[in-house]
Scaffold this active site. Structure first.
Site, PDB file in Angstrom:
ATOM      1  N   GLY A   9       0.856  -1.193   0.000  1.00 31.10           N
ATOM      2  CA  GLY A   9       0.000   0.000   0.000  1.00 31.10           C
ATOM      3  C   GLY A   9       0.880   1.226   0.000  1.00 31.10           C
ATOM      4  O   GLY A   9       1.485   1.562   1.020  1.00 31.10           O
ATOM      5  N   ALA A  76      -8.555   1.553   5.227  1.00 29.86           N
ATOM      6  CA  ALA A  76      -9.091   0.849   6.395  1.00 29.86           C
ATOM      7  C   ALA A  76     -10.373   0.092   6.027  1.00 29.86           C
ATOM      8  O   ALA A  76     -11.037   0.430   5.051  1.00 29.86           O
ATOM      9  CB  ALA A  76      -9.365   1.860   7.505  1.00 29.86           C
ATOM     10  N   SER A 128       0.905   7.438  14.481  1.00 29.29           N
ATOM     11  CA  SER A 128       0.440   8.829  14.525  1.00 29.29           C
ATOM     12  C   SER A 128       1.497   9.771  13.990  1.00 29.29           C
ATOM     13  O   SER A 128       2.692   9.526  14.108  1.00 29.29           O
ATOM     14  CB  SER A 128       0.090   9.261  15.951  1.00 29.29           C
ATOM     15  OG  SER A 128      -0.286  10.629  15.932  1.00 29.29           O
ATOM     16  N   LYS A 182      -3.870   3.927  20.309  1.00 25.09           N
ATOM     17  CA  LYS A 182      -3.869   4.927  19.231  1.00 25.09           C
ATOM     18  C   LYS A 182      -5.237   5.619  19.155  1.00 25.09           C
ATOM     19  O   LYS A 182      -5.329   6.829  18.938  1.00 25.09           O
ATOM     20  CB  LYS A 182      -3.531   4.260  17.895  1.00 25.09           C
ATOM     21  CG  LYS A 182      -3.764   5.130  16.654  1.00 25.09           C
ATOM     22  CD  LYS A 182      -2.866   6.336  16.645  1.00 25.09           C
ATOM     23  CE  LYS A 182      -2.971   7.312  15.500  1.00 25.09           C
ATOM     24  NZ  LYS A 182      -3.945   7.307  14.492  1.00 25.09           N
ATOM     25  N   HIS A 185      -5.418   8.091  21.910  1.00 25.42           N
ATOM     26  CA  HIS A 185      -4.564   9.217  21.489  1.00 25.42           C
ATOM     27  C   HIS A 185      -5.388  10.180  20.627  1.00 25.42           C
ATOM     28  O   HIS A 185      -5.374  11.397  20.826  1.00 25.42           O
ATOM     29  CB  HIS A 185      -3.355   8.689  20.712  1.00 25.42           C
ATOM     30  CG  HIS A 185      -2.658   9.719  19.869  1.00 25.42           C
ATOM     31  ND1 HIS A 185      -3.188  10.183  18.673  1.00 25.42           N
ATOM     32  CD2 HIS A 185      -1.496  10.398  20.033  1.00 25.42           C
ATOM     33  CE1 HIS A 185      -2.377  11.096  18.164  1.00 25.42           C
ATOM     34  NE2 HIS A 185      -1.347  11.239  18.967  1.00 25.42           N
ATOM     35  N   ASN A 186      -6.108   9.633  19.658  1.00 28.43           N
ATOM     36  CA  ASN A 186      -6.900  10.491  18.773  1.00 28.43           C
ATOM     37  C   ASN A 186      -8.028  11.178  19.526  1.00 28.43           C
ATOM     38  O   ASN A 186      -8.347  12.338  19.254  1.00 28.43           O
ATOM     39  CB  ASN A 186      -7.473   9.679  17.611  1.00 28.43           C
ATOM     40  CG  ASN A 186      -6.427   9.366  16.556  1.00 28.43           C
ATOM     41  OD1 ASN A 186      -5.256   9.249  16.870  1.00 28.43           O
ATOM     42  ND2 ASN A 186      -6.844   9.230  15.321  1.00 28.43           N
ATOM     43  N   GLU A 189      -6.570  14.009  21.222  1.00 27.58           N
ATOM     44  CA  GLU A 189      -6.298  15.003  20.172  1.00 27.58           C
ATOM     45  C   GLU A 189      -7.563  15.849  19.895  1.00 27.58           C
ATOM     46  O   GLU A 189      -7.481  17.072  19.771  1.00 27.58           O
ATOM     47  CB  GLU A 189      -5.848  14.248  18.921  1.00 27.58           C
ATOM     48  CG  GLU A 189      -5.639  15.062  17.680  1.00 27.58           C
ATOM     49  CD  GLU A 189      -5.304  14.146  16.483  1.00 27.58           C
ATOM     50  OE1 GLU A 189      -4.431  13.260  16.611  1.00 27.58           O
ATOM     51  OE2 GLU A 189      -5.928  14.309  15.417  1.00 27.58           O
TER      52      GLU A 189
HETATM   53  P1  NDP Z   1      -5.778   5.477   1.775  1.00 27.02           P
HETATM   54  O1  NDP Z   1      -6.503   5.224   3.015  1.00 27.02           O
HETATM   55  O2  NDP Z   1      -6.262   6.520   0.844  1.00 27.02           O
HETATM   56  O3  NDP Z   1      -5.702   4.077   0.960  1.00 27.02           O
HETATM   57  C1  NDP Z   1      -5.123   4.004  -0.322  1.00 27.02           C
HETATM   58  C2  NDP Z   1      -4.271   2.766  -0.442  1.00 27.02           C
HETATM   59  O4  NDP Z   1      -5.039   1.589  -0.190  1.00 27.02           O
HETATM   60  C3  NDP Z   1      -3.708   2.611  -1.842  1.00 27.02           C
HETATM   61  O5  NDP Z   1      -2.430   2.043  -1.763  1.00 27.02           O
HETATM   62  C4  NDP Z   1      -4.703   1.667  -2.473  1.00 27.02           C
HETATM   63  O6  NDP Z   1      -4.204   0.952  -3.573  1.00 27.02           O
HETATM   64  C5  NDP Z   1      -4.941   0.722  -1.330  1.00 27.02           C
HETATM   65  N1  NDP Z   1      -6.146  -0.058  -1.488  1.00 27.02           N
HETATM   66  C6  NDP Z   1      -7.425   0.373  -1.403  1.00 27.02           C
HETATM   67  N2  NDP Z   1      -8.276  -0.642  -1.583  1.00 27.02           N
HETATM   68  C7  NDP Z   1      -7.514  -1.750  -1.789  1.00 27.02           C
HETATM   69  C8  NDP Z   1      -7.819  -3.112  -2.006  1.00 27.02           C
HETATM   70  N3  NDP Z   1      -9.072  -3.553  -2.035  1.00 27.02           N
HETATM   71  N4  NDP Z   1      -6.784  -3.977  -2.169  1.00 27.02           N
HETATM   72  C9  NDP Z   1      -5.520  -3.537  -2.122  1.00 27.02           C
HETATM   73  N5  NDP Z   1      -5.166  -2.258  -1.896  1.00 27.02           N
HETATM   74  C10 NDP Z   1      -6.161  -1.386  -1.726  1.00 27.02           C
HETATM   75  O7  NDP Z   1      -4.227   5.718   2.064  1.00 27.02           O
HETATM   76  P2  NDP Z   1      -3.473   6.539   3.219  1.00 27.02           P
HETATM   77  O8  NDP Z   1      -2.047   6.413   2.862  1.00 27.02           O
HETATM   78  O9  NDP Z   1      -4.060   7.878   3.434  1.00 27.02           O
HETATM   79  O10 NDP Z   1      -3.774   5.710   4.556  1.00 27.02           O
HETATM   80  C11 NDP Z   1      -3.417   4.351   4.692  1.00 27.02           C
HETATM   81  C12 NDP Z   1      -3.858   3.854   6.041  1.00 27.02           C
HETATM   82  O11 NDP Z   1      -3.217   4.612   7.051  1.00 27.02           O
HETATM   83  C13 NDP Z   1      -5.365   3.983   6.317  1.00 27.02           C
HETATM   84  O12 NDP Z   1      -5.776   2.892   7.094  1.00 27.02           O
HETATM   85  C14 NDP Z   1      -5.465   5.251   7.142  1.00 27.02           C
HETATM   86  O13 NDP Z   1      -6.610   5.246   7.956  1.00 27.02           O
HETATM   87  C15 NDP Z   1      -4.181   5.159   7.949  1.00 27.02           C
HETATM   88  N6  NDP Z   1      -3.655   6.401   8.477  1.00 27.02           N
HETATM   89  C16 NDP Z   1      -3.679   7.529   7.746  1.00 27.02           C
HETATM   90  C17 NDP Z   1      -3.173   8.712   8.264  1.00 27.02           C
HETATM   91  C18 NDP Z   1      -3.162   9.937   7.436  1.00 27.02           C
HETATM   92  O14 NDP Z   1      -2.778  10.989   7.974  1.00 27.02           O
HETATM   93  N7  NDP Z   1      -3.554   9.874   6.171  1.00 27.02           N
HETATM   94  C19 NDP Z   1      -2.593   8.782   9.615  1.00 27.02           C
HETATM   95  C20 NDP Z   1      -2.533   7.515  10.272  1.00 27.02           C
HETATM   96  C21 NDP Z   1      -3.066   6.400   9.716  1.00 27.02           C
HETATM   97  P3  NDP Z   1      -4.426   1.519  -5.078  1.00 27.02           P
HETATM   98  O15 NDP Z   1      -3.319   2.477  -5.296  1.00 27.02           O
HETATM   99  O16 NDP Z   1      -4.353   0.310  -5.916  1.00 27.02           O
HETATM  100  O17 NDP Z   1      -5.773   2.167  -5.124  1.00 27.02           O
END
Ligand code: NDP
Length: 480
Positions: A9, A76, A128, A182, A185-186, A189
């Site tokens: 991811g 998620a 975080s 975590k 924590h949020n 926040e």
């Molecule tokens: P996103 O939550 O936007 O998720 C996108 C990623 O998930 C891409 O790599 C996408 O792949 C992949 N994906 C989505 N659906 C599938 C699937 N069915 N099978 C395989 N891969 C899939 O990305 P973020 O980077 O923003 O967040 C990632 C995680 O981190 C989430 O759980 C989020 O809640 C958590 N998080 C985020 C924070 C933030 O500040 N953004 C802070 C702390 C935690 P593709 O490119 O192929 O679409």
């Protein structure tokens, strides 16, 4: 196989985490469902360290040195479940799957049980610090087994934020403990942010100060015991001007606060555990109210009579009221942390986790959104054993809240009198007064409950469970 760790991811969070790992000497296997993200990372950052890109999940797993460590950073919910299962199908017993996304801890507990039954380790790890934290050093809260922690420790310590030289990561406890902490924590926040927002509102509407002036106040406050990331960025936000209108940007931003659910989870969980987290709950509700468009428009249309929020203070009174707000903010913040830590303690008993609260306070000192100078004091309070029942009972915090108390009361009273909502200031003060009270009106509630529902009550002067035949002649009392 050549990679000691892998990331699945590669959106904002995953790509940053993979780069951080590579910056610290790890050889990082990378995979993303859509190949474009993998290519982009290699093109833009491939020279920053050792990456091993793969375009199938099988190749990704094959590129990892056993026991394999794969960190999942995908969307998620359902996508996370799909990816965990796909990896588990390809990995071997003893391998470790880490979910570093934002998962609800009961999901993490379920996933851990399922993956453990297949002979693999599953680690729900709270991360975080947002995208920048993931890249430059987040605060991390891993759960899972002690055995998996031994493998993960050097990897996670290498990329964690450092606070006074110590890495901001520690093994929180079994299964869902990391994601639980975590989540809290949020929640903290949310209350930290709402308290800052209430302080701003009091100065802006109450004292008629400009956004810029208030930004200066927060900048000053950041040199006090309030020193923290959120106070620091608040000063920056308030100093920002809108390029097109020249107005303070904060005046141009729509006043509807968004949320993604972790605050709500914190409150829902606290309700089911029976732990009052009033500050966090009010902060979540305040965001909810801000986004109730029809309700707010309706209230504007009805034009309720009431004060307009202006405190009409003299120059001298203003200065001392700003100091009052600072003290109120500090006292309410202490209450929010006390409540959040109570939620952790109660959950630890419920789910049989052994959580070192001092260690939790220490890993929140760097990398994460609530990082703050006073977390050192919190860590000391838990280490000394004086905060076991409540953070407020530790001498340092008892004194801090006693000193802030008169200011805190003036702020809440004036806000109510002049019509500025301060849900977290006010509810935190009520919580404190509720704790202090020798007797609570809960006795009356017990009477009411017994009256309409025969729910019984206990007496202060003798053992037993009692019921009164309230409405009947002579009102006899029976030992139920
Ligand atoms: P996103 O939550 O936007 O998720 C996108 C990623 O998930 C891409 O790599 C996408 O792949 C992949 N994906 C989505 N659906 C599938 C699937 N069915 N099978 C395989 N891969 C899939 O990305 P973020 O980077 O923003 O967040 C990632 C995680 O981190 C989430 O759980 C989020 O809640 C958590 N998080 C985020 C924070 C933030 O500040 N953004 C802070 C702390 C935690 P593709 O490119 O192929 O679409």
């Amino acid at each position: 196989a050549q990679a000691n760790v892998g990331v699945v991811g590669l959106a904002a969070m995953g790509a940053s985490l993979a780069r951080n790992l590579a910056h610290h000497g790890n050889t990082v296997a990378i995979y993303n469902r859509t190949p474009k993200r993998t290519d982009t990372l290699m093109e833009q950052h491939g020279d920053e360290g050792a990456f091993v890109p793969s375009y199938t999940l099988q190749d990704f797993v094959d590129s990892l040195i056993p026991p394999r460590t794969a960190i999942i950073m995908v969307k998620a919910g359902e996508p996370t479940d799909e990816m965990i299962n796909a990896l588990a199908d390809l990995m071997q017993p003893g391998d470790i799957i880490v979910d570093a996304g934002n998962a609800y801890f009961p999901d993490t507990m379920r996933r851990e049980k399922e993956i453990r039954a297949r002979g693999l380790h599953f680690v729900g790890c709270g991360v975080s610090g947002g995208e920048e934290g993931a890249l430059k050093g987040p605060s991390m809260m891993p759960g899972g087994t002690e055995e998996s922690w031994q493998t993960l420790k050097p990897i996670l310590e290498s990329i964690a934020a450092k606070a006074e030289g110590e890495p901001c990561v520690t093994h929180i406890g079994a299964n869902g403990a990391g994601h639980f902490v975590k989540m809290v924590h949020n929640g903290i926040e949310y209350s930290d942010m709402q308290l800052i927002a209430e302080s701003y509102d009091l100065m802006r509407r109450g004292l008629g100060m400009s956004a810029n002036e208030i930004g200066d106040v927060f900048e000053q406050w950041n040199k006090s015991e309030l020193e923290s990331y959120l106070i620091e960025i608040t000063a920056d936000v308030l100093h920002e001007q809108d390029k097109t209108t020249g107005k303070p940007l904060v005046d141009i931003i729509l006043d509807h606060a968004g949320m993604k659910g972790t605050g709500t989870w914190t409150v829902q969980t606290a309700l089911s555990l029976g732990v009052p987290v009033t500050g966090i709950a009010e902060a979540v509700f305040a965001r909810g109210l801000s986004s109730q468009t029809a309700l707010r428009q309706g209230a504007q249309a009805i034009d309720f009579a009431g004060p307009d929020g202006s405190l009409q203070l003299s120059e001298q009174e203003r200065e001392s009221f700003i100091e009052d707000i600072r003290h109120a903010l500090y006292a309410s913040k202490i209450v929010a942390y006390a409540q959040g830590f109570n939620e952790i303690t109660t959950a630890a008993q419920e789910y049989d986790w052994k959580i070192d609260l001092a260690a939790v306070a220490r890993i929140w000192r760097g990398g994460c959104i609530i990082r703050a100078k006073f977390l050192n004091r919190i860590a000391e309070a838990f280490e000394s054993g004086q905060a076991e029942t409540s953070l407020l009972f530790a001498p340092y915090f008892k004194e801090a809240i006693e000193q802030a108390q008169a200011s805190w009361r003036r702020v809440v009273a004036r806000a109510a009198q002049y019509g500025i909502p301060t849900p977290v200031f006010a509810s935190s003060l009520s919580y404190f007064d509720g704790l202090r009270a020798d007797r609570l009106p809960a006795a009356l509630i017990q009477g009411q409950r017994d009256y309409f529902g025969a729910h019984t009550y206990q007496r202060v002067d003798k053992e037993g469970t009692f019921h009164t035949l309230w409405a009947e002649e002579g009102r006899p009392e029976i030992n139920a």
